[in-house]
Enzyme design. Structure first.
Site, mmCIF file in Angstrom:
data_model
loop_
_atom_site.group_PDB
_atom_site.id
_atom_site.type_symbol
_atom_site.label_atom_id
_atom_site.label_comp_id
_atom_site.label_asym_id
_atom_site.label_seq_id
_atom_site.Cartn_x
_atom_site.Cartn_y
_atom_site.Cartn_z
ATOM 1 N N ASP A 276 -5.491 -6.350 5.957
ATOM 2 C CA ASP A 276 -6.697 -5.720 5.422
ATOM 3 C C ASP A 276 -7.710 -6.796 5.035
ATOM 4 O OD1 ASP A 276 -8.491 -3.896 4.413
ATOM 5 O OD2 ASP A 276 -7.257 -3.293 2.718
ATOM 6 N N TYR B 143 0.817 -1.213 0.000
ATOM 7 C CA TYR B 143 0.000 0.000 0.000
ATOM 8 C C TYR B 143 0.853 1.266 0.000
ATOM 9 C CZ TYR B 143 -4.156 -2.821 1.079
ATOM 10 O OH TYR B 143 -5.180 -3.724 1.042
ATOM 11 N N ASP C 285 -11.062 -7.839 7.453
ATOM 12 C CA ASP C 285 -12.378 -7.650 6.846
ATOM 13 C C ASP C 285 -13.157 -8.961 6.829
ATOM 14 O OD1 ASP C 285 -12.108 -4.971 6.485
ATOM 15 O OD2 ASP C 285 -11.752 -5.038 4.334
ATOM 16 N N ASP D 270 -4.254 -17.597 2.302
ATOM 17 C CA ASP D 270 -5.434 -18.223 1.711
ATOM 18 C C ASP D 270 -6.095 -19.180 2.697
ATOM 19 O OD1 ASP D 270 -3.114 -19.703 1.506
ATOM 20 O OD2 ASP D 270 -3.406 -20.298 -0.582
ATOM 21 N N LYS E 284 2.573 -15.335 3.089
ATOM 22 C CA LYS E 284 2.611 -16.133 1.857
ATOM 23 C C LYS E 284 4.062 -16.475 1.580
ATOM 24 C CE LYS E 284 0.182 -17.980 -1.518
ATOM 25 N NZ LYS E 284 -0.694 -19.139 -1.225
#
Length: 385
Positions: free
Chosen positions: A275, A174, A279, A251, A219
């Protein structure tokens, strides 16, 4: 696997503040505690008014003086001076002891207009970078008296749902370089050891007060940045011999947070994964109107906000749930002002009104009659005693 009883997110940091967040607390005299209030757009002003109502009740009960000053941000900032994050707002935040934030953003159909284009990005990323809001805390808990509104099956809820996502907030993709050259687009993700240590330290310290487990989500089978997160976590775990440390790919983590949320205690992760994961976890309680958050700043100033959006179509209709904004206020009392008794007082007031059956429309079920934003704020403020 569990090494201690779970605590509600309303009291999980009640014993003491993890050392990684101590920079967010200032030492005060009897001078008023200064709060920069950023109501923002849409429902932001509606719910902020109720949080300030509760703050006034705390002030009367505690005798501690608070000085609040409102500043525009987002669409309100654009209306004021053509800037989503006005310089006056930035200076007001820098001069405050804490920031209480509402929400920003406008109608979906108007996102390409100058007022709303990049409003959230300019406002939130600007605040995070300028205030060095590097560690974001987002708890996800199913309230016992509201379990019927959770989308989870009863057998999953009965295992206990109480997890904390600790997200790095000012690094990663970001805040990396973004560019498009013809038919090629590039977004750069990078991290330093120091950036990684801050959220990990808080996660380890928070786990000491909870069930003593930290899951680092990454990851690492693909990304070098994720491998660096694992290296730093391994180097740090020796300072926390009582904490169980494990790793999980993003994942799988997103799937497990829905399928088996009781598996998690404290989750630590980088910006983008945090993020996504936070969420996903936000759906567990059944309403965004119940979920507060804190963003702890390295400059001694932290920000507190509900996680829900601005919902401009509902602004001014007295239908919003102010509980997340009020619980964010409680986190502010705890973290920025070291007012644990008062923070607990606010949280207990929220619990009490919910136990008494008061519901806004988003959490009402069956034949429950919903009350408005103002009535809920009044009811909670009245319980501050």
């Amino acid at each position: 696997r569990r090494q201690g009883p779970r605590r509600s997110h309303l009291t999980m940091f009640a014993r003491r503040l993890p050392t990684a967040a101590k920079g967010s607390i200032r030492l005060f005299s009897t001078a008023p505690k200064k709060i920069a209030v950023l109501p923002g757009d849409g429902l932001g002003p509606d719910v902020m008014a109720e949080a300030l109502k509760v703050l006034s009740a705390v002030e009367k009960k505690s005798g501690v003086a608070f000085e609040t000053e409102e500043f525009p941000i987002g669409g309100a900032g654009y209306d004021a001076c053509g800037d989503h994050f006005p310089e006056a707002t930035k200076k007001g935040c820098e001069a405050a002891d804490a920031i209480l934030f509402g929400s920003v953003g406008g109608p979906v159909a108007e996102q390409d207009t100058p007022k709303w284009k990049n409003s959230e990005k300019n406002s939130l990323l600007g605040l995070r970078k300028s205030m060095d809001l590097a560690v974001n805390l987002r708890p996800a808990v199913v309230f016992p008296m509201l379990s019927s509104i959770s989308p989870l099956r009863a057998d999953i809820i009965n295992k206990g749902v109480d997890l904390l996502v600790v997200r790095e907030l000012v690094g990663g993709v970001y805040f990396g370089e973004h560019k498009t050259e013809g038919d090629k687009a590039t977004d750069v993700m990078d991290y330093t050891v120091d950036q990684i240590k801050r959220p990990l330290e808080f996660a380890f310290e928070a786990a000491k007060l909870r069930s003593k487990k930290v899951t680092v989500v990454d990851k690492a089978n693909v990304l070098d940045t994720s491998r660096l997160w694992r290296r730093v976590a391994e180097e740090m775990k020796g300072d926390y011999p009582d904490i169980e440390l494990e790793y999980m790919y993003i994942d799988n983590a997103v799937m497990q947070v829905i399928k088996n949320p009781s598996y998690f205690d404290v989750v630590a992760t980088e910006n983008m994964f945090g993020d996504i994961l936070s969420d996903a976890a936000s759906v567990l309680p059944g309403s965004l109107g119940l979920m507060p958050s804190a963003s702890l700043g390295g400059k001694g100033i932290s920000m507190y906000e509900p996680i829900g959006g601005s919902a401009p179509e509902l602004a001014g209709l007295d239908v919003a749930n102010p509980i997340a904004q009020i619980l964010s206020l409680a986190l502010m009392l705890r973290y920025s002002f070291d007012m644990e008794a008062e923070a607990k007082m606010v949280e207990d007031a929220v619990h009490t009104v919910l136990k008494e059956g008061l519901r806004t429309g988003d959490i009402a079920v069956g034949d429950e009659s919903p009350i408005g934003t103002k009535a809920m704020g009044d009811a909670i403020a009245e319980k501050i005693y």
